[in-house]
Design a protein around this motif. Structure first.
Motif, PDB file in Angstrom:
ATOM      1  N   VAL A 221       0.855  -1.185   0.000  1.00 51.70           N
ATOM      2  CA  VAL A 221       0.000   0.000   0.000  1.00 51.70           C
ATOM      3  C   VAL A 221       0.891   1.235   0.000  1.00 51.70           C
ATOM      4  O   VAL A 221       1.751   1.397   0.883  1.00 51.70           O
ATOM      5  N   TYR A 222       0.689   2.101  -0.982  1.00 52.04           N
ATOM      6  CA  TYR A 222       1.513   3.300  -1.090  1.00 52.04           C
ATOM      7  C   TYR A 222       1.218   4.294   0.033  1.00 52.04           C
ATOM      8  O   TYR A 222       0.057   4.586   0.336  1.00 52.04           O
ATOM      9  N   GLY A 223       2.301   4.828   0.620  1.00 54.39           N
ATOM     10  CA  GLY A 223       2.169   5.896   1.619  1.00 54.39           C
ATOM     11  C   GLY A 223       1.276   5.491   2.770  1.00 54.39           C
ATOM     12  O   GLY A 223       1.449   4.417   3.365  1.00 54.39           O
ATOM     13  N   ASP A 224       0.287   6.352   3.088  1.00 51.14           N
ATOM     14  CA  ASP A 224      -0.641   6.029   4.170  1.00 51.14           C
ATOM     15  C   ASP A 224      -1.916   5.373   3.668  1.00 51.14           C
ATOM     16  O   ASP A 224      -2.823   5.063   4.457  1.00 51.14           O
ATOM     17  N   GLY A 225      -2.011   5.169   2.348  1.00 54.05           N
ATOM     18  CA  GLY A 225      -3.182   4.508   1.784  1.00 54.05           C
ATOM     19  C   GLY A 225      -4.424   5.375   1.706  1.00 54.05           C
ATOM     20  O   GLY A 225      -5.508   4.885   1.363  1.00 54.05           O
ATOM     21  N   MET A 226      -4.295   6.658   2.002  1.00 57.66           N
ATOM     22  CA  MET A 226      -5.464   7.538   2.038  1.00 57.66           C
ATOM     23  C   MET A 226      -5.699   8.286   0.720  1.00 57.66           C
ATOM     24  O   MET A 226      -6.442   9.272   0.689  1.00 57.66           O
ATOM     25  N   GLN A 227      -5.095   7.803  -0.358  1.00 54.81           N
ATOM     26  CA  GLN A 227      -5.381   8.374  -1.671  1.00 54.81           C
ATOM     27  C   GLN A 227      -6.828   7.997  -2.048  1.00 54.81           C
ATOM     28  O   GLN A 227      -7.212   6.828  -1.970  1.00 54.81           O
ATOM     29  N   ILE A 228      -7.601   8.972  -2.438  1.00 52.89           N
ATOM     30  CA  ILE A 228      -9.026   8.763  -2.709  1.00 52.89           C
ATOM     31  C   ILE A 228      -9.284   8.751  -4.209  1.00 52.89           C
ATOM     32  O   ILE A 228      -8.795   9.610  -4.950  1.00 52.89           O
ATOM     33  N   ARG A 229     -10.060   7.754  -4.636  1.00 56.54           N
ATOM     34  CA  ARG A 229     -10.444   7.624  -6.035  1.00 56.54           C
ATOM     35  C   ARG A 229     -11.954   7.440  -6.146  1.00 56.54           C
ATOM     36  O   ARG A 229     -12.598   6.941  -5.232  1.00 56.54           O
ATOM     37  N   ASP A 230     -12.497   7.845  -7.300  1.00 55.79           N
ATOM     38  CA  ASP A 230     -13.900   7.611  -7.619  1.00 55.79           C
ATOM     39  C   ASP A 230     -13.949   6.337  -8.447  1.00 55.79           C
ATOM     40  O   ASP A 230     -13.364   6.281  -9.535  1.00 55.79           O
ATOM     41  N   TRP A 231     -14.652   5.304  -7.951  1.00 56.92           N
ATOM     42  CA  TRP A 231     -14.606   3.993  -8.586  1.00 56.92           C
ATOM     43  C   TRP A 231     -15.815   3.763  -9.485  1.00 56.92           C
ATOM     44  O   TRP A 231     -16.958   4.025  -9.118  1.00 56.92           O
ATOM     45  N   LEU A 232     -15.529   3.246 -10.680  1.00 58.61           N
ATOM     46  CA  LEU A 232     -16.523   3.067 -11.736  1.00 58.61           C
ATOM     47  C   LEU A 232     -16.450   1.634 -12.254  1.00 58.61           C
ATOM     48  O   LEU A 232     -15.386   1.186 -12.702  1.00 58.61           O
ATOM     49  N   HIS A 233     -17.572   0.922 -12.193  1.00 55.67           N
ATOM     50  CA  HIS A 233     -17.577  -0.444 -12.726  1.00 55.67           C
ATOM     51  C   HIS A 233     -17.373  -0.400 -14.229  1.00 55.67           C
ATOM     52  O   HIS A 233     -17.930   0.453 -14.928  1.00 55.67           O
ATOM     53  N   VAL A 234     -16.575  -1.310 -14.751  1.00 59.77           N
ATOM     54  CA  VAL A 234     -16.226  -1.297 -16.172  1.00 59.77           C
ATOM     55  C   VAL A 234     -17.456  -1.366 -17.063  1.00 59.77           C
ATOM     56  O   VAL A 234     -17.498  -0.762 -18.141  1.00 59.77           O
ATOM     57  N   SER A 235     -18.492  -2.073 -16.631  1.00 56.38           N
ATOM     58  CA  SER A 235     -19.725  -2.150 -17.430  1.00 56.38           C
ATOM     59  C   SER A 235     -20.389  -0.789 -17.541  1.00 56.38           C
ATOM     60  O   SER A 235     -20.895  -0.419 -18.610  1.00 56.38           O
ATOM     61  N   ASP A 236     -20.392  -0.038 -16.436  1.00 56.54           N
ATOM     62  CA  ASP A 236     -20.953   1.306 -16.473  1.00 56.54           C
ATOM     63  C   ASP A 236     -20.130   2.219 -17.375  1.00 56.54           C
ATOM     64  O   ASP A 236     -20.674   3.049 -18.116  1.00 56.54           O
ATOM     65  N   HIS A 237     -18.816   2.080 -17.307  1.00 60.16           N
ATOM     66  CA  HIS A 237     -17.962   2.888 -18.178  1.00 60.16           C
ATOM     67  C   HIS A 237     -18.298   2.627 -19.645  1.00 60.16           C
ATOM     68  O   HIS A 237     -18.442   3.558 -20.448  1.00 60.16           O
TER      69      HIS A 237
END
Length: 362
Positions: A221-237
């Motif tokens: 896990v990079y750094g403190d692991g608190m990097q935030i991402r918006d997650w999108l299911h591939v089917s929705d994409h």
């Protein structure tokens, strides 16, 4: 729109899109070109390999002669460009290949499309194109840079990429836009948030953690692991891209996001809990250079203007994704070999762990 060239269609998102298009639009012919690097896998397309409206050709998008031949042979009227080197860590190690493929490759596709689609390709002032043609560039929210604790990415924001990968994608986006402004080419650009789902190559966070958990390996896990991402299911994409392809206004950019902001460490712990493993597997490693802290997409434009909305909430999407990986361990084993093993050791393993990890991969 009848003959669609999908570039990078053997990759994670591209292959999902190919299957969706053949399902939703059985009258379309899909020509899939991919150079089949480490992340390209034709196994993901086995279910459509015999479809008479599907053709695969192994081609590098930088090969102008071959691309031109494909346009001529199959009367290509639409391009959906997924082809790209796409992993940030790799771009830090080998930036040149990212610039070459992602920028020059895109420019080659645009040039060939312009040649075949312009009503009068010899006239530099001609801005008239054949009816129904379109070039759709699949991009990423990473071109916007990093957000603070508040705010979201909107399509009108300046591009401020922070890695060689995102810089190459931002450059490609600008070249696509320039072909629209200078030559009048019909284009759209889509920018998505982090994708997840079945068949994702295990250099990405979710499949990497699932695979490592199953093997009782350390979870880097990079750094403190608190990097935030918006997650999108591939089917929705993919349904979002299909929507833009058919409804998007000429020259417009559309963000495609899943409305699922999660910290990396939150996802890692969810995977650990679901698989019944110990959080002692987590090992915090030195953060990557220029690591963006937070991404969040405002998808208001595509939802209000084109009527698209994501169908997957994160809990259901992760449940389905974890189930798929657990039921397809053979697929993972076939993927996690060769170049990937070397890459994993180089990026994540410290010298004391390397020998054990190599043994575990055999």
């Amino acid at each position: 729109m009848e003959n669609i060239l999908v570039t990078g269609g053997a990759g994670f998102i591209g292959s999902s899109f190919v299957k969706l298009m053949l399902d939703l639009h059985p009258d379309y012919k899909i020509i899939n070109i991919d150079v089949l690097t480490y992340a390209g896998n034709l196994e993901t397309l086995k279910t459509v390999s015999d479809n008479p409206n599907y053709i695969f050709i192994k081609v590098d998008i930088r090969d102008r002669e071959k691309v031109d031949e494909i346009f001529s042979t199959y009367k290509i009227d639409t391009v959906v460009n997924f082809a790209a080197e796409s992993h940030v860590d790799r771009s830090i190690e080998e930036p040149e290949i990212f610039l070459s493929t992602n920028v020059i490759g895109t420019q080659v596709l645009l040039d060939v499309a312009k040649k075949h689609w312009k009503v009068n390709p010899e006239d530099k002032y001609c801005r008239e194109y054949k009816s129904g043609v379109k070039f759709l560039q699949v991009s990423t929210d990473e071109v916007y840079g990093s957000l603070g604790k508040t705010g979201m990415f909107v399509e009108t924001m300046s591009l401020m990429p922070n890695s060689p990968y995102s810089a190459s994608k931002a450059s490609a986006d600008m070249v696509v836009r320039a072909y629209h402004e200078t030559f009048g080419m019909p284009i759209n650009i889509t920018r998505c948030s982090n994708n997840y789902g079945p068949y994702q190559f295990p250099e990405k966070l979710i499949p990497l953690m699932i695979n490592s958990c199953l093997k009782e390996k350390k979870l880097p896990v990079y750094g403190d692991g608190m990097q935030i991402r918006d997650w999108l299911h591939v089917s929705d994409h993919c349904t979002g891209i299909d929507t833009v392809l058919h409804k998007g206004r000429d020259g417009e950019i559309y963000n495609i996001g899943g409305n699922n902001e999660k910290a990396n460490i939150e996802i890692v712990k969810l995977i650990i809990k679901t698989l019944g493993k110990s959080e002692n597997l987590i090992t915090y490693v030195k953060d990557r250079p220029g690591h963006d802290r937070r991404y969040a997409i405002d998808n208001t434009k595509i939802t209000t203007e084109l009527g698209w909305n994501p169908k997957y909430n994160f809990d259901q999407g992760m449940k389905d994704t974890l189930s798929w990986y657990l039921n397809n361990t053979e697929w993972i084993e076939n993927i996690v070999s060769g170049d990937y093993t070397k890459y994993y050791e180089k990026m994540y393993a410290n010298s004391s762990e390397k020998n054990n990890e190599i043994d575990n991969q055999k």
